[in-house]
Design a protein around this motif. Structure first.
Motif, PDB file in Angstrom:
ATOM      1  N   LEU A 171      28.422  36.430  41.687  1.00  0.00           N
ATOM      2  CA  LEU A 171      28.998  37.583  41.003  1.00  0.00           C
ATOM      3  C   LEU A 171      30.522  37.553  40.976  1.00  0.00           C
ATOM      4  O   LEU A 171      31.145  37.762  39.926  1.00  0.00           O
ATOM      5  CB  LEU A 171      28.510  38.874  41.675  1.00  0.00           C
ATOM      6  N   LEU A 172      31.155  37.306  42.114  1.00  0.00           N
ATOM      7  CA  LEU A 172      32.609  37.369  42.192  1.00  0.00           C
ATOM      8  C   LEU A 172      33.298  36.344  41.288  1.00  0.00           C
ATOM      9  O   LEU A 172      34.199  36.715  40.526  1.00  0.00           O
ATOM     10  CB  LEU A 172      33.063  37.210  43.655  1.00  0.00           C
ATOM     11  N   PRO A 173      32.920  35.065  41.314  1.00  0.00           N
ATOM     12  CA  PRO A 173      33.574  34.110  40.405  1.00  0.00           C
ATOM     13  C   PRO A 173      33.375  34.463  38.929  1.00  0.00           C
ATOM     14  O   PRO A 173      34.290  34.276  38.118  1.00  0.00           O
ATOM     15  CB  PRO A 173      32.887  32.780  40.748  1.00  0.00           C
ATOM     16  N   ALA A 174      32.182  34.970  38.576  1.00  0.00           N
ATOM     17  CA  ALA A 174      31.927  35.344  37.188  1.00  0.00           C
ATOM     18  C   ALA A 174      32.830  36.497  36.768  1.00  0.00           C
ATOM     19  O   ALA A 174      33.359  36.523  35.647  1.00  0.00           O
ATOM     20  CB  ALA A 174      30.457  35.726  37.012  1.00  0.00           C
ATOM     21  N   LEU A 175      33.026  37.457  37.663  1.00  0.00           N
ATOM     22  CA  LEU A 175      33.896  38.597  37.381  1.00  0.00           C
ATOM     23  C   LEU A 175      35.350  38.149  37.233  1.00  0.00           C
ATOM     24  O   LEU A 175      36.040  38.527  36.264  1.00  0.00           O
ATOM     25  CB  LEU A 175      33.777  39.627  38.503  1.00  0.00           C
ATOM     26  N   VAL A 176      35.823  37.343  38.168  1.00  0.00           N
ATOM     27  CA  VAL A 176      37.215  36.861  38.122  1.00  0.00           C
ATOM     28  C   VAL A 176      37.448  36.020  36.868  1.00  0.00           C
ATOM     29  O   VAL A 176      38.472  36.172  36.189  1.00  0.00           O
ATOM     30  CB  VAL A 176      37.545  36.042  39.387  1.00  0.00           C
ATOM     31  N   GLN A 177      36.508  35.150  36.545  1.00  0.00           N
ATOM     32  CA  GLN A 177      36.646  34.312  35.354  1.00  0.00           C
ATOM     33  C   GLN A 177      36.703  35.170  34.089  1.00  0.00           C
ATOM     34  O   GLN A 177      37.507  34.919  33.188  1.00  0.00           O
ATOM     35  CB  GLN A 177      35.475  33.338  35.260  1.00  0.00           C
ATOM     36  N   GLY A 178      35.851  36.213  34.043  1.00  0.00           N
ATOM     37  CA  GLY A 178      35.834  37.095  32.886  1.00  0.00           C
ATOM     38  C   GLY A 178      37.142  37.840  32.708  1.00  0.00           C
ATOM     39  O   GLY A 178      37.667  37.954  31.591  1.00  0.00           O
ATOM     40  N   LEU A 179      37.697  38.335  33.799  1.00  0.00           N
ATOM     41  CA  LEU A 179      38.963  39.070  33.734  1.00  0.00           C
ATOM     42  C   LEU A 179      40.117  38.132  33.358  1.00  0.00           C
ATOM     43  O   LEU A 179      40.986  38.489  32.566  1.00  0.00           O
ATOM     44  CB  LEU A 179      39.242  39.746  35.076  1.00  0.00           C
ATOM     45  N   THR A 180      40.108  36.945  33.945  1.00  0.00           N
ATOM     46  CA  THR A 180      41.169  35.973  33.658  1.00  0.00           C
ATOM     47  C   THR A 180      41.173  35.580  32.182  1.00  0.00           C
ATOM     48  O   THR A 180      42.230  35.440  31.563  1.00  0.00           O
ATOM     49  CB  THR A 180      40.992  34.723  34.534  1.00  0.00           C
ATOM     50  N   SER A 181      39.976  35.397  31.614  1.00  0.00           N
ATOM     51  CA  SER A 181      39.878  35.009  30.201  1.00  0.00           C
ATOM     52  C   SER A 181      40.404  36.104  29.279  1.00  0.00           C
ATOM     53  O   SER A 181      40.771  35.833  28.127  1.00  0.00           O
ATOM     54  CB  SER A 181      38.429  34.684  29.839  1.00  0.00           C
ATOM     55  N   LYS A 182      40.452  37.343  29.786  1.00  0.00           N
ATOM     56  CA  LYS A 182      40.964  38.467  28.994  1.00  0.00           C
ATOM     57  C   LYS A 182      42.434  38.760  29.302  1.00  0.00           C
ATOM     58  O   LYS A 182      42.982  39.775  28.864  1.00  0.00           O
ATOM     59  CB  LYS A 182      40.119  39.718  29.284  1.00  0.00           C
ATOM     60  N   SER A 227      20.082  44.106  46.918  1.00  0.00           N
ATOM     61  CA  SER A 227      20.752  44.667  45.745  1.00  0.00           C
ATOM     62  C   SER A 227      22.146  45.176  46.084  1.00  0.00           C
ATOM     63  O   SER A 227      22.388  45.678  47.185  1.00  0.00           O
ATOM     64  CB  SER A 227      19.915  45.827  45.179  1.00  0.00           C
ATOM     65  N   ILE A 228      23.066  45.025  45.135  1.00  0.00           N
ATOM     66  CA  ILE A 228      24.396  45.601  45.290  1.00  0.00           C
ATOM     67  C   ILE A 228      24.744  46.399  44.037  1.00  0.00           C
ATOM     68  O   ILE A 228      24.122  46.240  42.982  1.00  0.00           O
ATOM     69  CB  ILE A 228      25.488  44.539  45.564  1.00  0.00           C
ATOM     70  N   SER A 229      25.744  47.260  44.161  1.00  0.00           N
ATOM     71  CA  SER A 229      26.215  48.069  43.041  1.00  0.00           C
ATOM     72  C   SER A 229      27.706  47.830  42.839  1.00  0.00           C
ATOM     73  O   SER A 229      28.409  47.390  43.752  1.00  0.00           O
ATOM     74  CB  SER A 229      25.980  49.558  43.309  1.00  0.00           C
ATOM     75  N   ALA A 230      28.167  48.131  41.640  1.00  0.00           N
ATOM     76  CA  ALA A 230      29.595  48.049  41.313  1.00  0.00           C
ATOM     77  C   ALA A 230      30.084  49.445  40.946  1.00  0.00           C
ATOM     78  O   ALA A 230      29.518  50.089  40.060  1.00  0.00           O
ATOM     79  CB  ALA A 230      29.823  47.084  40.163  1.00  0.00           C
ATOM     80  N   TYR A 231      31.116  49.898  41.639  1.00  0.00           N
ATOM     81  CA  TYR A 231      31.740  51.194  41.353  1.00  0.00           C
ATOM     82  C   TYR A 231      33.142  50.933  40.826  1.00  0.00           C
ATOM     83  O   TYR A 231      33.935  50.226  41.453  1.00  0.00           O
ATOM     84  CB  TYR A 231      31.817  52.048  42.615  1.00  0.00           C
ATOM     85  N   LEU A 232      33.452  51.511  39.670  1.00  0.00           N
ATOM     86  CA  LEU A 232      34.750  51.303  39.040  1.00  0.00           C
ATOM     87  C   LEU A 232      35.439  52.640  38.825  1.00  0.00           C
ATOM     88  O   LEU A 232      34.795  53.634  38.455  1.00  0.00           O
ATOM     89  CB  LEU A 232      34.592  50.602  37.684  1.00  0.00           C
ATOM     90  N   ILE A 233      36.749  52.659  39.028  1.00  0.00           N
ATOM     91  CA  ILE A 233      37.497  53.897  38.812  1.00  0.00           C
ATOM     92  C   ILE A 233      38.904  53.572  38.321  1.00  0.00           C
ATOM     93  O   ILE A 233      39.513  52.583  38.760  1.00  0.00           O
ATOM     94  CB  ILE A 233      37.557  54.759  40.090  1.00  0.00           C
ATOM     95  N   TYR A 234      39.393  54.399  37.411  1.00  0.00           N
ATOM     96  CA  TYR A 234      40.736  54.217  36.852  1.00  0.00           C
ATOM     97  C   TYR A 234      41.724  55.117  37.585  1.00  0.00           C
ATOM     98  O   TYR A 234      41.544  56.331  37.657  1.00  0.00           O
ATOM     99  CB  TYR A 234      40.742  54.552  35.356  1.00  0.00           C
ATOM    100  N   ALA A 266      33.407  42.576  33.645  1.00  0.00           N
ATOM    101  CA  ALA A 266      34.708  42.213  33.074  1.00  0.00           C
ATOM    102  C   ALA A 266      34.916  42.922  31.739  1.00  0.00           C
ATOM    103  O   ALA A 266      36.004  43.444  31.454  1.00  0.00           O
ATOM    104  CB  ALA A 266      34.803  40.698  32.895  1.00  0.00           C
ATOM    105  N   ASP A 267      33.865  42.954  30.915  1.00  0.00           N
ATOM    106  CA  ASP A 267      33.944  43.673  29.635  1.00  0.00           C
ATOM    107  C   ASP A 267      34.169  45.159  29.858  1.00  0.00           C
ATOM    108  O   ASP A 267      34.954  45.807  29.144  1.00  0.00           O
ATOM    109  CB  ASP A 267      32.656  43.464  28.828  1.00  0.00           C
ATOM    110  N   LEU A 268      33.480  45.713  30.851  1.00  0.00           N
ATOM    111  CA  LEU A 268      33.599  47.143  31.141  1.00  0.00           C
ATOM    112  C   LEU A 268      34.999  47.500  31.639  1.00  0.00           C
ATOM    113  O   LEU A 268      35.570  48.525  31.243  1.00  0.00           O
ATOM    114  CB  LEU A 268      32.549  47.543  32.183  1.00  0.00           C
ATOM    115  N   ILE A 269      35.565  46.655  32.454  1.00  0.00           N
ATOM    116  CA  ILE A 269      36.929  46.892  32.946  1.00  0.00           C
ATOM    117  C   ILE A 269      37.917  46.861  31.786  1.00  0.00           C
ATOM    118  O   ILE A 269      38.862  47.666  31.733  1.00  0.00           O
ATOM    119  CB  ILE A 269      37.305  45.850  34.021  1.00  0.00           C
TER     120      ILE A 269
END
Length: 286
Positions: A171-182, A227-234, A266-269
């Motif tokens: 999960l973590l590398p996929a998230l970092v890669q997605g953010l970096t590509s954006k 199972s894990i969850s992701a919590y995001l906040i601005y 990454a898309d959601l962020i």
């Protein structure tokens, strides 16, 4: 009795104790090895005697981890199903009380911070203790973590270290890669031991980021402890409430696959940063 005789006797006793201790340790290691090598695969079977529609029961069993169509003996479940229930219950307890592997944290190069919960009992009984960093971790974060980045990633054991170990490596590398590509800037991801979701507000106040995402072990159930969850906040602040957080849950091999979840997050962020909102406010804007 002369001194040489005494020394000889003492040395013989020490040697004898050392041999006994070595034998005891070897026995323990052997027992632990045997336990680690035990693998039990649960195979779903229709336990209902003479079912009216066996195919329909098998179809439902294939799409849910719930205990459906297991049958019964008198007023109780069958022995096989009871033992599987006990296995799942033990796995759920282990998920809560075991620690995330230090080897995994080193592999992912995650600095380890701590909440104010000093023990697991305190973490479970005192919710507020898991919502803030302890003084040592606050000082380290202030001195070492990059500031003014768009995104800060937090990994937390939460209530399932098993969930973290099963998913975070993908999960973590996929998230970092997605953010970096954006071209979204990222602070150094950290692991926070015995922490709850709201600790992201505390860390955000230190690193001054725009968005915080917490990847945290979910409370284990008898269906899965992985199972894990992701919590995001601005831009959380002292007025932040639970409705300000966006949540993606059920991240595991039987739910949302971790690699797929990383790309989606990454898309959601990107959307959160664009609208400068998260939680209910973001839902109302979309």
């Amino acid at each position: 009795m002369d001194i040489q005789t005494i020394v000889k006797q003492v040395m013989e006793e020490l040697q004898k104790e050392g041999q006994i201790k070595s034998q005891h340790m070897a026995k323990e290691e052997k027992e632990e090895s045997n336990v680690r090598n035990i693998i039990y695969e649960q195979i779903k079977q229709v336990g209902v005697e003479q079912p009216a529609n066996r195919e329909e029961i098998e179809k439902v069993q294939s799409i849910t981890p719930a205990r459906i169509g297991i049958g019964h003996t008198g007023t109780r479940m069958k022995t096989k199903n009871y033992l599987e229930f006990r296995i799942d219950h033990a796995a759920a307890q282990d998920a809560v009380f075991k620690d995330v592997s230090q080897d995994l944290l080193k592999e992912l190069k995650l600095p380890v911070l701590f909440s104010k919960s000093e023990t697991m009992d305190q973490y479970l009984m005192d919710l507020d203790s898991g919502r803030q960093l302890n003084d040592t971790s606050r000082k380290w974060a202030a001195e070492n973590l990059p500031k003014n980045k768009q995104v800060q990633i937090i990994v937390s054991d939460g209530l399932s270290s098993t969930g973290v170990e099963a998913n975070i490596r993908d999960l973590l590398p996929a998230l970092v890669q997605g953010l970096t590509s954006k071209n979204i800037t990222i602070g150094d991801p950290v692991f926070i031991k015995r922490s709850r979701v709201w600790i992201q507000d505390d860390l955000a106040s230190i690193v001054n980021c725009d968005c915080v995402i917490s990847l945290i072990g979910e409370r284990p159930g008898l269906a899965t402890a992985k199972s894990i969850s992701a919590y995001l906040i601005y831009q959380p602040n002292e007025d932040t409430v639970e409705a300000d957080r966006t949540v993606i849950s059920n991240i595991h091999e039987g739910g949302v696959p971790p690699v797929e979840a990383g790309a989606h997050l990454a898309d959601l962020i990107e959307v959160i940063l664009k609208h400068k909102a998260s939680g209910v406010k973001l839902a109302q804007l979309k």
